[in-house]
Design a protein around this motif. Structure first.
Motif, mmCIF file in Angstrom:
data_model
loop_
_atom_site.group_PDB
_atom_site.id
_atom_site.type_symbol
_atom_site.label_atom_id
_atom_site.label_comp_id
_atom_site.label_asym_id
_atom_site.label_seq_id
_atom_site.Cartn_x
_atom_site.Cartn_y
_atom_site.Cartn_z
ATOM 1 N N THR A 270 7.470 48.680 38.645
ATOM 2 C CA THR A 270 7.432 47.476 39.479
ATOM 3 C C THR A 270 5.999 47.072 39.787
ATOM 4 O OG1 THR A 270 9.506 48.206 40.470
ATOM 5 C CG2 THR A 270 8.335 46.426 41.573
ATOM 6 N N ILE A 271 5.178 48.033 40.176
ATOM 7 C CA ILE A 271 3.784 47.726 40.519
ATOM 8 C C ILE A 271 3.068 47.086 39.339
ATOM 9 C CG2 ILE A 271 1.543 48.741 41.121
ATOM 10 C CD1 ILE A 271 3.145 50.890 42.702
ATOM 11 N N ASN A 272 3.182 47.711 38.171
ATOM 12 C CA ASN A 272 2.476 47.192 37.003
ATOM 13 C C ASN A 272 3.053 45.868 36.521
ATOM 14 O OD1 ASN A 272 0.834 49.419 37.107
ATOM 15 N ND2 ASN A 272 1.828 50.503 35.438
ATOM 16 N N ALA A 273 4.380 45.722 36.604
ATOM 17 C CA ALA A 273 4.992 44.478 36.151
ATOM 18 C C ALA A 273 4.597 43.310 37.049
ATOM 19 C CB ALA A 273 6.510 44.624 36.109
ATOM 20 N N VAL A 274 4.597 43.511 38.363
ATOM 21 C CA VAL A 274 4.271 42.412 39.281
ATOM 22 C C VAL A 274 2.809 42.015 39.157
ATOM 23 C CG1 VAL A 274 4.072 41.767 41.716
ATOM 24 C CG2 VAL A 274 6.129 42.941 40.894
ATOM 25 N N SER A 275 1.913 42.987 39.103
ATOM 26 C CA SER A 275 0.492 42.645 38.982
ATOM 27 C C SER A 275 0.197 42.000 37.629
ATOM 28 C CB SER A 275 -0.390 43.871 39.221
ATOM 29 O OG SER A 275 0.015 44.983 38.452
ATOM 30 N N ALA A 276 0.874 42.493 36.552
ATOM 31 C CA ALA A 276 0.714 41.844 35.245
ATOM 32 C C ALA A 276 1.221 40.411 35.289
ATOM 33 C CB ALA A 276 1.456 42.636 34.175
ATOM 34 N N ALA A 277 2.314 40.179 36.011
ATOM 35 C CA ALA A 277 2.874 38.834 36.113
ATOM 36 C C ALA A 277 1.878 37.873 36.744
ATOM 37 C CB ALA A 277 4.165 38.865 36.928
ATOM 38 N N ILE A 278 1.214 38.314 37.803
ATOM 39 C CA ILE A 278 0.248 37.426 38.464
ATOM 40 C C ILE A 278 -0.871 37.066 37.502
ATOM 41 C CG2 ILE A 278 -1.344 37.165 40.394
ATOM 42 C CD1 ILE A 278 1.710 37.291 41.087
ATOM 43 N N GLN A 279 -1.380 38.048 36.760
ATOM 44 C CA GLN A 279 -2.436 37.751 35.786
ATOM 45 C C GLN A 279 -1.936 36.800 34.702
ATOM 46 O OE1 GLN A 279 -4.148 41.150 33.763
ATOM 47 N NE2 GLN A 279 -5.623 39.884 32.641
ATOM 48 N N LEU A 280 -0.743 37.068 34.171
ATOM 49 C CA LEU A 280 -0.210 36.222 33.098
ATOM 50 C C LEU A 280 0.032 34.800 33.581
ATOM 51 C CD1 LEU A 280 2.277 38.750 31.480
ATOM 52 C CD2 LEU A 280 0.292 37.713 30.346
ATOM 53 N N PHE A 281 0.578 34.647 34.782
ATOM 54 C CA PHE A 281 0.863 33.298 35.277
ATOM 55 C C PHE A 281 -0.416 32.561 35.677
ATOM 56 C CE2 PHE A 281 5.269 34.996 36.198
ATOM 57 C CZ PHE A 281 5.864 34.253 35.177
ATOM 58 N N ALA A 282 -1.445 33.303 36.065
ATOM 59 C CA ALA A 282 -2.734 32.663 36.330
ATOM 60 C C ALA A 282 -3.351 32.160 35.032
ATOM 61 C CB ALA A 282 -3.680 33.643 37.017
ATOM 62 N N GLU A 283 -3.203 32.954 33.964
ATOM 63 C CA GLU A 283 -3.785 32.585 32.674
ATOM 64 C C GLU A 283 -2.934 31.563 31.920
ATOM 65 O OE1 GLU A 283 -5.962 36.925 31.901
ATOM 66 O OE2 GLU A 283 -4.050 36.468 30.930
ATOM 67 N N HIS A 284 -1.658 31.471 32.270
ATOM 68 C CA HIS A 284 -0.739 30.538 31.608
ATOM 69 C C HIS A 284 0.015 29.739 32.679
ATOM 70 C CE1 HIS A 284 -1.430 32.720 27.830
ATOM 71 N NE2 HIS A 284 -1.294 33.822 28.540
ATOM 72 N N PRO A 285 -0.670 28.849 33.372
ATOM 73 C CA PRO A 285 -0.037 28.158 34.500
ATOM 74 C C PRO A 285 1.183 27.326 34.102
ATOM 75 C CG PRO A 285 -2.163 27.160 33.937
ATOM 76 C CD PRO A 285 -2.078 28.456 33.195
ATOM 77 N N GLU A 286 1.242 26.887 32.846
ATOM 78 C CA GLU A 286 2.414 26.122 32.406
ATOM 79 C C GLU A 286 3.671 26.994 32.412
ATOM 80 O OE1 GLU A 286 1.200 28.360 28.859
ATOM 81 O OE2 GLU A 286 0.117 27.301 30.445
ATOM 82 N N GLY B 57 14.713 36.130 32.320
ATOM 83 C CA GLY B 57 14.066 36.190 31.019
ATOM 84 C C GLY B 57 12.567 36.340 31.131
ATOM 85 N N ALA B 58 11.981 35.713 32.151
ATOM 86 C CA ALA B 58 10.539 35.851 32.366
ATOM 87 C C ALA B 58 10.171 37.301 32.662
ATOM 88 C CB ALA B 58 10.091 34.948 33.510
ATOM 89 N N PHE B 59 11.000 37.982 33.454
ATOM 90 C CA PHE B 59 10.733 39.392 33.727
ATOM 91 C C PHE B 59 10.778 40.200 32.434
ATOM 92 C CE2 PHE B 59 12.263 43.701 34.631
ATOM 93 C CZ PHE B 59 11.228 44.142 35.450
ATOM 94 N N ASN B 60 11.772 39.951 31.580
ATOM 95 C CA ASN B 60 11.842 40.649 30.293
ATOM 96 C C ASN B 60 10.590 40.406 29.461
ATOM 97 O OD1 ASN B 60 14.407 41.714 30.762
ATOM 98 N ND2 ASN B 60 15.446 39.945 29.869
ATOM 99 N N GLU B 61 10.105 39.179 29.472
ATOM 100 C CA GLU B 61 8.920 38.849 28.696
ATOM 101 C C GLU B 61 7.669 39.505 29.276
ATOM 102 O OE1 GLU B 61 6.654 36.531 25.686
ATOM 103 O OE2 GLU B 61 8.387 37.872 25.884
ATOM 104 N N ILE B 62 7.592 39.592 30.595
ATOM 105 C CA ILE B 62 6.446 40.253 31.226
ATOM 106 C C ILE B 62 6.365 41.711 30.795
ATOM 107 C CG2 ILE B 62 5.524 41.079 33.443
ATOM 108 C CD1 ILE B 62 6.822 38.431 34.621
ATOM 109 N N VAL B 63 7.489 42.431 30.867
ATOM 110 C CA VAL B 63 7.440 43.860 30.543
ATOM 111 C C VAL B 63 7.401 44.101 29.035
ATOM 112 C CG1 VAL B 63 8.472 44.581 32.721
ATOM 113 C CG2 VAL B 63 9.956 44.159 30.731
ATOM 114 N N ARG B 64 7.820 43.130 28.234
ATOM 115 C CA ARG B 64 7.599 43.255 26.789
ATOM 116 C C ARG B 64 6.121 43.090 26.472
ATOM 117 N NH1 ARG B 64 5.932 40.626 22.577
ATOM 118 N NH2 ARG B 64 5.574 38.731 23.814
ATOM 119 N N HIS B 65 5.536 42.047 27.014
ATOM 120 C CA HIS B 65 4.150 41.701 26.708
ATOM 121 C C HIS B 65 3.169 42.717 27.280
ATOM 122 C CE1 HIS B 65 0.450 39.222 26.686
ATOM 123 N NE2 HIS B 65 1.039 38.548 25.697
#
Length: 389
Positions: free
Chosen positions: A234-250, A264-272
């Motif tokens: 959870t910790i790594n997925a949430v922090s990764a999500a913030i970075q990914l959404f900052a870098e890909h605001p669309e 689906g976004a959660f699945n993509e976060i933990v895949r990526h």
């Protein structure tokens, strides 16, 4: 007999911070590759990896899931370090409490906690997406569910870090972690089971031992599994999500506009950005992996994060796309040893992202600081400013 070999080191600071080139080399070298530096095999392609994970009788966990003999001795008896039927008996202790029905029952409480947590964090203005946002939430939720005594809770994140580091190869980071891993088991053994709250995961574990469903010696490994392994995804997925959404605001705009994309976004976060890079197995017999034979008795690294970036499986795997919905990712493992707590991790992470999506239009981030760990990958720090919606 010849087989693919590589002389690369996956455990330098540089490789742990940016591992994907090493993973690509493993995938390109073959379906199974012998890593000369540490004398282990690696499976990095998606399809053979998924098949190996499904074949627990050939790729056994019973000799531990790390590369360190000391760590494998200390963690003997963990659910993930056993095979059926013992694995099934241990996993069954908390199966009801982690079932979809149970998670639906606690969903309202977790979402309320997430709303309150996000409000507290956003009130700070600038914050660290790891230490202020991502880390405190699962610590609160999981340790309340387990019923861990308050005096032990400040140690838990250090224990989790050590538990994953201690399973690495013979390098300083591994050796330095082993004493903390041993401290964790020693302190958990001192818990008075009668003091654990009625209905808690911890009480259920000790009740199962009292009823003869599991051995008493299994209680501490089970407590360890849920106390430490239940946090980092959870910790790594949430922090990764913030970075990914900052870098890909669309992409953030997309899930804010359509909440049905959240799962689906959660699945993509933990895949990526797979939170767990690898666990290992030992072959019980010669194993044919797409024409490459791994001899019996070999230790094999199951490269989850590599499989999740396999070009043979995913279209443009480097691209982050919340519309992809990769439901068959391997971030939580697969088959018998699929993560028992993945439903809880998913509920926690999505609850936080939903709470953020109604309040935040944009994330602005500073320089990410990688978290260097032998087996898990995430961030140690991510300075963040949230632009209110």
């Amino acid at each position: 007999m010849t087989h693919p070999t590589l002389d690369i080191d996956l455990f330098t600071d540089e490789a742990l911070a940016e591992p994907f080139e090493g993973y690509r080399q493993i995938r390109e070298a073959g379906p199974a590759v012998f890593l000369e530096r540490y004398g282990v095999w690696a499976i990095g392609r998606y399809e053979p990896l998924r098949a190996a994970l499904a074949d627990w009788e050939t790729f056994s966990s019973a000799q531990g899931i790390g590369l360190s003999q000391a760590s494998n001795r200390t963690t003997k008896g963990l659910i993930i370090a056993t095979d059926p039927p013992e694995h099934d008996r241990l996993r069954g202790v908390l199966a009801d409490k982690l079932s979809p029905r149970a998670l639906r029952g606690m969903g309202g409480w977790i979402r309320e906690q997430a709303e309150a947590h996000v409000e507290r964090v956003l009130a700070q203005g600038g914050f660290d997406a790891v230490t202020a946002l991502a880390a405190p939430f699962p610590v609160q939720i999981v340790l309340d569910l387990v019923g861990l005594p308050q005096e032990m809770r400040p140690k838990v994140l250090g224990w989790a870090e050590a538990a994953f580091n201690a399973g690495g190869p013979p390098v300083p980071r591994t050796f330095e972690a082993q004493p903390l891993l041993e401290e964790q088991f020693a302190m958990l053994a001192e818990i008075d089971s009668d003091a654990l709250a009625e209905g808690s995961f911890g009480r259920a574990i000790y009740d199962a031992a009292a009823e003869g469903k599991i051995d008493r010696d299994s209680c501490v490994p089970l407590m360890s599994a849920y106390v430490t392994a239940g946090l980092d995804t959870t910790i790594n997925a949430v922090s990764a999500a913030i970075q990914l959404f900052a870098e890909h605001p669309e992409q953030w705009d997309a899930i804010r506009a359509d909440q049905s994309l959240m799962g689906g976004a959660f699945n993509e976060i933990v895949r990526h950005q797979s939170p767990v890079s690898w666990f290992s197995r030992v072959t019980t017999r010669d194993a044919d992996v797409d024409g490459v034979v791994i001899p019996a008795g070999s230790r094999v690294m199951m490269m989850y994060a590599s499989g999740n970036r396999d070009e043979r499986k995913w279209d443009d795997p480097e691209r982050f796309d919340v519309h992809r919905n990769p439901v068959d990712h391997l971030a939580f493992g697969y088959a018998v040893h699929g993560c028992a707590g993945q439903g809880l991790a998913r509920l926690e992470a999505i609850s936080l992202l939903q709470a953020l999506s109604t309040r935040v239009a944009r994330f602005e981030i500073g320089t990410p600081v990688p978290r260097l760990n032998n087996r898990i990958r995430g961030l140690a720090s991510l300075p963040t400013v949230a632009v209110r919606a």
